[in-house]
Write a protein that holds these residues in place. Structure first.
Motif, PDB file in Angstrom:
ATOM      1  N   THR A 151       0.756  -1.045  -0.016  1.00  0.00           N
ATOM      2  CA  THR A 151       0.040   0.002   0.008  1.00  0.00           C
ATOM      3  C   THR A 151       0.980   1.335   0.031  1.00  0.00           C
ATOM      4  OG1 THR A 151      -1.640  -1.275   1.368  1.00  0.00           O
ATOM      5  CG2 THR A 151      -1.672   1.338   1.277  1.00  0.00           C
ATOM      6  N   ARG A 152       1.854   1.245   0.698  1.00  0.00           N
ATOM      7  CA  ARG A 152       2.755   2.319   0.918  1.00  0.00           C
ATOM      8  C   ARG A 152       3.564   2.657  -0.389  1.00  0.00           C
ATOM      9  NH1 ARG A 152       8.577   2.205   4.147  1.00  0.00           N
ATOM     10  NH2 ARG A 152       8.687   0.244   2.996  1.00  0.00           N
ATOM     11  N   ALA A 168      12.786   7.275  -7.025  1.00  0.00           N
ATOM     12  CA  ALA A 168      12.185   8.342  -5.949  1.00  0.00           C
ATOM     13  C   ALA A 168      11.800   7.514  -4.825  1.00  0.00           C
ATOM     14  CB  ALA A 168      11.108   9.187  -6.546  1.00  0.00           C
ATOM     15  N   ALA A 169      11.013   6.223  -5.202  1.00  0.00           N
ATOM     16  CA  ALA A 169      10.519   5.640  -3.906  1.00  0.00           C
ATOM     17  C   ALA A 169      11.702   5.131  -3.157  1.00  0.00           C
ATOM     18  CB  ALA A 169       9.629   4.411  -4.535  1.00  0.00           C
ATOM     19  N   GLU A 170      12.706   4.438  -3.812  1.00  0.00           N
ATOM     20  CA  GLU A 170      14.058   3.941  -3.133  1.00  0.00           C
ATOM     21  C   GLU A 170      14.813   5.086  -2.143  1.00  0.00           C
ATOM     22  OE1 GLU A 170      16.353   2.090  -6.241  1.00  0.00           O
ATOM     23  OE2 GLU A 170      15.169   0.353  -5.936  1.00  0.00           O
ATOM     24  N   GLU A 183       9.570  -3.703  -3.264  1.00  0.00           N
ATOM     25  CA  GLU A 183       7.955  -3.438  -3.264  1.00  0.00           C
ATOM     26  C   GLU A 183       7.248  -2.805  -4.502  1.00  0.00           C
ATOM     27  OE1 GLU A 183       6.553  -1.115   0.282  1.00  0.00           O
ATOM     28  OE2 GLU A 183       8.231  -2.312   1.434  1.00  0.00           O
ATOM     29  N   ILE A 184       8.097  -2.121  -5.302  1.00  0.00           N
ATOM     30  CA  ILE A 184       7.665  -1.600  -6.516  1.00  0.00           C
ATOM     31  C   ILE A 184       7.882  -2.604  -7.692  1.00  0.00           C
ATOM     32  CG2 ILE A 184       8.219   0.355  -8.238  1.00  0.00           C
ATOM     33  CD1 ILE A 184       7.187   1.418  -5.429  1.00  0.00           C
ATOM     34  N   GLU A 234       5.062  -5.083  -8.873  1.00  0.00           N
ATOM     35  CA  GLU A 234       3.887  -4.608  -9.600  1.00  0.00           C
ATOM     36  C   GLU A 234       4.288  -3.850 -10.877  1.00  0.00           C
ATOM     37  OE1 GLU A 234       1.019  -6.052  -9.726  1.00  0.00           O
ATOM     38  OE2 GLU A 234       1.163  -7.231  -8.055  1.00  0.00           O
ATOM     39  N   ILE A 235       5.757  -3.828 -11.288  1.00  0.00           N
ATOM     40  CA  ILE A 235       6.109  -2.952 -12.070  1.00  0.00           C
ATOM     41  C   ILE A 235       5.295  -2.839 -13.506  1.00  0.00           C
ATOM     42  CG2 ILE A 235       7.591  -4.530 -13.335  1.00  0.00           C
ATOM     43  CD1 ILE A 235       8.570  -0.730 -12.367  1.00  0.00           C
ATOM     44  N   SER A 236       4.577  -3.947 -13.851  1.00  0.00           N
ATOM     45  CA  SER A 236       3.454  -3.620 -15.096  1.00  0.00           C
ATOM     46  C   SER A 236       2.604  -2.620 -14.574  1.00  0.00           C
ATOM     47  CB  SER A 236       3.187  -5.033 -15.518  1.00  0.00           C
ATOM     48  OG  SER A 236       2.424  -5.737 -14.599  1.00  0.00           O
ATOM     49  N   THR A 237       2.230  -2.786 -13.410  1.00  0.00           N
ATOM     50  CA  THR A 237       0.991  -1.875 -12.915  1.00  0.00           C
ATOM     51  C   THR A 237       1.674  -0.483 -13.081  1.00  0.00           C
ATOM     52  OG1 THR A 237       0.123  -3.405 -11.453  1.00  0.00           O
ATOM     53  CG2 THR A 237      -0.468  -1.339 -11.015  1.00  0.00           C
TER      54      THR A 237
END
Length: 66
Positions: free
Chosen positions: A3-4, A39-41, A49-50, A53-56
């Motif tokens: 979720t995060r 940026a998330a990292e 975590e990314i 679902e990278i295709s998402t």
């Protein structure tokens, strides 16, 4: 994706999607996905975590461009 992770990606893409005309949609999608992951990292959200679902992420960007 956690979720995060999904919340971060959603907000990051919304904040970074330009209103300017797009000359190369595929390149833009790839660059935005890579930049969002970096940026998330940097915010402490692990890459896995990314990656789950990278295709998402790609699909989300495509839908956001429409």
């Amino acid at each position: 994706m956690s979720t995060r992770g999904s919340d971060f990606v959603y907000h990051w893409i919304s904040d970074h999607l330009s209103d300017d005309p797009i000359s190369d949609h595929v390149l833009l999608i790839i660059e935005m996905a890579v930049d969002a992951k970096r940026a998330a990292e940097a915010q402490g959200i692990p890459g896995h975590e990314i990656d789950e679902e990278i295709s998402t992420i790609y699909e989300f960007i495509v839908h956001a461009l429409r």
